[in-house]
Design a protein around this motif. Structure first.
Motif, PDB file in Angstrom:
ATOM      1  N   LYS A   1       0.861  -1.195   0.000  1.00  0.00           N
ATOM      2  CA  LYS A   1       0.000   0.000   0.000  1.00  0.00           C
ATOM      3  C   LYS A   1       0.896   1.243   0.000  1.00  0.00           C
ATOM      4  O   LYS A   1       1.961   1.242   0.624  1.00  0.00           O
ATOM      5  N   THR A   2       0.414   2.303  -0.649  1.00  0.00           N
ATOM      6  CA  THR A   2       1.166   3.560  -0.629  1.00  0.00           C
ATOM      7  C   THR A   2       1.057   4.172   0.768  1.00  0.00           C
ATOM      8  O   THR A   2       0.258   3.721   1.594  1.00  0.00           O
TER       9      THR A   2
ATOM     10  N   GLN B   1      -2.469   5.138   1.378  1.00  0.00           N
ATOM     11  CA  GLN B   1      -3.344   3.967   1.599  1.00  0.00           C
ATOM     12  C   GLN B   1      -3.081   3.344   2.969  1.00  0.00           C
ATOM     13  O   GLN B   1      -4.000   2.860   3.616  1.00  0.00           O
ATOM     14  N   ASN B   2      -1.822   3.352   3.408  1.00  0.00           N
ATOM     15  CA  ASN B   2      -1.494   2.842   4.732  1.00  0.00           C
ATOM     16  C   ASN B   2      -2.305   3.573   5.804  1.00  0.00           C
ATOM     17  O   ASN B   2      -2.806   2.964   6.738  1.00  0.00           O
TER      18      ASN B   2
ATOM     19  N   ILE C   1      -6.221   2.922   5.602  1.00  0.00           N
ATOM     20  CA  ILE C   1      -6.652   1.637   6.183  1.00  0.00           C
ATOM     21  C   ILE C   1      -7.130   1.839   7.621  1.00  0.00           C
ATOM     22  O   ILE C   1      -8.078   1.209   8.076  1.00  0.00           O
TER      23      ILE C   1
ATOM     24  N   TYR D   1       5.436   4.087  -2.112  1.00  0.00           N
ATOM     25  CA  TYR D   1       5.327   2.838  -1.359  1.00  0.00           C
ATOM     26  C   TYR D   1       6.380   2.846  -0.249  1.00  0.00           C
ATOM     27  O   TYR D   1       7.404   3.548  -0.371  1.00  0.00           O
TER      28      TYR D   1
ATOM     29  N   ARG E   1      -7.503  -7.850   2.815  1.00  0.00           N
ATOM     30  CA  ARG E   1      -6.863  -6.595   2.393  1.00  0.00           C
ATOM     31  C   ARG E   1      -5.347  -6.592   2.583  1.00  0.00           C
ATOM     32  O   ARG E   1      -4.646  -5.836   1.940  1.00  0.00           O
TER      33      ARG E   1
END
Lengths: 369, 223
Positions: free
Chosen positions: A95-96, A99-100, A103, A133, B134
């Motif tokens: 995850k970028t 995105q991290n 979450i 990333y 996920r």
């Protein structure tokens, strides 16, 4: 457990990892748990987060019961409002950065997650790096993403497991400064685990010294450093000069307690709590041992004078570490500027005389084992 | 080129991979993260088809799926036909002899996910199921794809077990590998060469794809 604005933790078990822990952390406070490797520090954090369940314990955060083994309460980790930063960050590698963080924003409406994550990145001075990333980020940047992810849940408590151990000194200093600034801004309770004494002293509002899973002392860093509760604490916080002595007398008028140590009589600050003839431990910081200068004797030399010979002399750049044998296998450790060592012609095997500053002698109750 | 045999081979390989992949993921994940009594024995059992001669495995499968076995009798009572010398029979055999290929790469993939990463997911509020979908699955994905490709490639190439359990029935149990043998027996070397070349290309492409995917996965984890 009176303060609803804080977190209170009590943990107890005999094995496999022995725990006897009692600590609390107030809102806006950084509590540093300091202890050597294997002392159970990380286990405490894991127990608070819910990743580990101790045999017996009680954890309350902001009035919410997270763990009460007696009543059978054990909230799963997902339901405890924690922000956890792992030692090696544990970012999701696929995850970028953005995105991290997203979450951890599950509770928000999907539409607002992106903006919230962007905002957190901005707070962490990571603007423009959201699409990278983890493997494209430096150690310090990864650490910031991990911190942003921990903050994304609006945590009731922030748990940091040696978060600065994997970055270089310069980045570490910067990150420590940022953390302290952030804390002033957001005011969560922060529980920070480290084995690094200097780091602990720099950032702790309160220092909790732990050894073999047991909390030994919890107080302000100054109080712990200058007035350790016992010889174990003194040793763990980096004191070398820890000895045993016998109390001879108390002089109320002079404000001193007199000790017999190794054939010397020492004056220490008045501590009437120790009985005459009681065996006691005492400690003195290395920088409170003053070298007597050969060329210029002074009146100060009458203060707790101790004579001996130099057992070991190790020049370490600007300072020289001196081990001084005082008889009966008792050695004093002191540090003198290297130029002073040279001017006073200190040499291995040579004679040396020092004064122990009486106000720095700290008496401690003997540990009953 | 025996198109009918290729059809049987592809159907067999596709179905085997389809059925075995989820099972493989389940078993692999369990083996990667759980420590239980008998774990090593189960791992040995899973690896057994790798070292056992296909004829030995085929023999036991033929016996245990045959008309005299409880499984064979049950199947015959329900389906009205015999399991051995049928497509269903070679499908079951194919699933069993491919277990190591479906489990081991996936197990290695799951084992390479640091425990802290899963814990970080839980600490971020993800449930066990969400963490699986996920975090774990995308990270184990290259292993899962490798397992799928290996299963397909291995099924296409399997000879001994299929022959023992299924025989050589055109359109039912005759796979490409058996058809090649059949062609050689009939002195049709040209036919055998075409099919051999086809199998060779498929195998080479599969292995190349696996290396490509593994390389890409490694790229993510580089720090």
């Amino acid at each position: 457990m009176k303060d609803a604005e804080s977190i209170q933790v009590r943990l107890q078990q005999t094995g496999p990892i022995p725990l006897d822990v009692s600590l609390s952390c107030n809102t806006g406070e950084i509590l540093v748990i300091l202890g050597p490797s294997g002392s159970g520090k990380t286990t405490i954090l894991r127990a608070v987060s819910g990743l580990y369940t101790p045999a017996a314990g009680n954890i309350r955060c902001h009035g919410e019961q997270w763990l009460d083994t007696a009543a059978g309460v054990n909230l799963p980790v997902q339901q405890r409002r924690i922000g956890m930063v792992f030692q090696h960050y544990a970012l999701f590698p696929h995850k970028t950065a953005l995105q991290n963080i997203m979450i951890a924003l599950q509770r928000q409406m999907p539409g607002s997650r992106h903006d919230s994550a962007e905002k957190l990145l901005r707070i962490m001075n990571m603007e423009g790096l959201g699409e990278r990333y983890p493997h494209q980020l430096s150690g310090g940047q990864q650490q910031r993403v991990a911190l942003a992810r921990a903050l994304a849940r609006d945590p009731g408590v922030l748990l940091l497991d040696e978060p600065f151990s994997a970055v270089d000194q310069q980045t570490r200093r910067k990150l420590v400064r940022e953390l302290v600034t952030l804390r002033q801004q957001f005011r969560w309770p922060v529980i920070h685990v480290t084995h690094d004494l200097n780091e602990a002293r720099r950032i702790a509002d309160r220092l909790c010294v732990i050894h073999r899973g047991k909390t030994l002392q919890s107080d302000t860093p100054d109080q712990v450093m200058n007035h350790p509760d016992n010889a174990d604490v003194a040793s763990l916080i980096g004191h070398y000069n820890i000895f045993s002595a016998r109390v001879i007398e108390h002089d109320h008028d002079a404000g001193t307690t007199r000790l017999e140590w190794n054939g010397h009589t020492l004056d220490a600050p008045h501590r009437p709590g120790f009985g005459v003839n009681e065996e006691t431990d005492w400690v003195i910081p290395s920088d409170s041992i003053i070298l007597h200068r050969r060329d210029r004797p002074s009146r100060g030399e009458r203060e707790n004078p101790v004579k001996g010979h130099i057992e070991e002399l190790v020049p370490l750049g600007e300072n020289t570490s001196v081990t001084m044998a005082t008889g009966r296998n008792q050695s004093l450790y002191l540090t003198v500027p290297t130029h002073v060592a040279r001017r006073n012609k200190l040499s291995q095997g040579g004679d040396i005389a020092v004064s122990l500053l009486s106000e720095s002698i700290h008496l401690m109750k003997k540990i009953r084992r | 080129m025996d198109w009918q045999a290729l059809n049987v081979s592809l159907l067999l390989a596709g179905l085997t991979a389809l059925i075995l992949t989820p099972v493989g993921v389940f078993i692999a994940r369990k083996l990667a993260w759980s420590r239980f009594t008998g774990r090593n024995f189960i791992q040995a059992l899973i690896a057994l088809p790798l070292i056992l001669p296909p004829t030995v495995l085929g023999f036991y499968l033929m016996i245990s799926l045959g008309e005299l076995s409880p499984a064979g009798r049950f199947y015959e009572a329900v389906a009205g036909e015999s399991l051995v010398f049928s497509f269903e029979g070679i499908l079951i055999a194919s699933i069993i002899f491919n277990i190591p290929f479906a489990v081991q790469p996936v197990q290695r993939s799951f084992e390479s996910i640091p425990i802290n990463v899963r814990e970080a997911a839980w600490c971020s509020g993800l449930s066990g199921w969400q963490t699986f979908w996920r975090i774990e699955l995308p990270l184990a994905w290259p292993g899962i794809v490798s397992a799928g490709i290996l299963t397909i490639a291995h099924t296409l190439g399997e000879f001994g077990v299929v022959l023992m359990v299924g025989g050589n029935l055109a359109g039912e149990t005759r796979t490409v590998a058996i058809a090649i043998y059949d062609r050689v027996q009939a002195f049709d070397n040209a036919g055998a060469a075409t099919m051999s070349a086809a199998l060779l290309m498929i195998s080479l492409l599969s292995i190349t794809l696996i290396y490509f995917l593994t390389d890409r996965a490694g790229h993510h984890e580089r720090r």
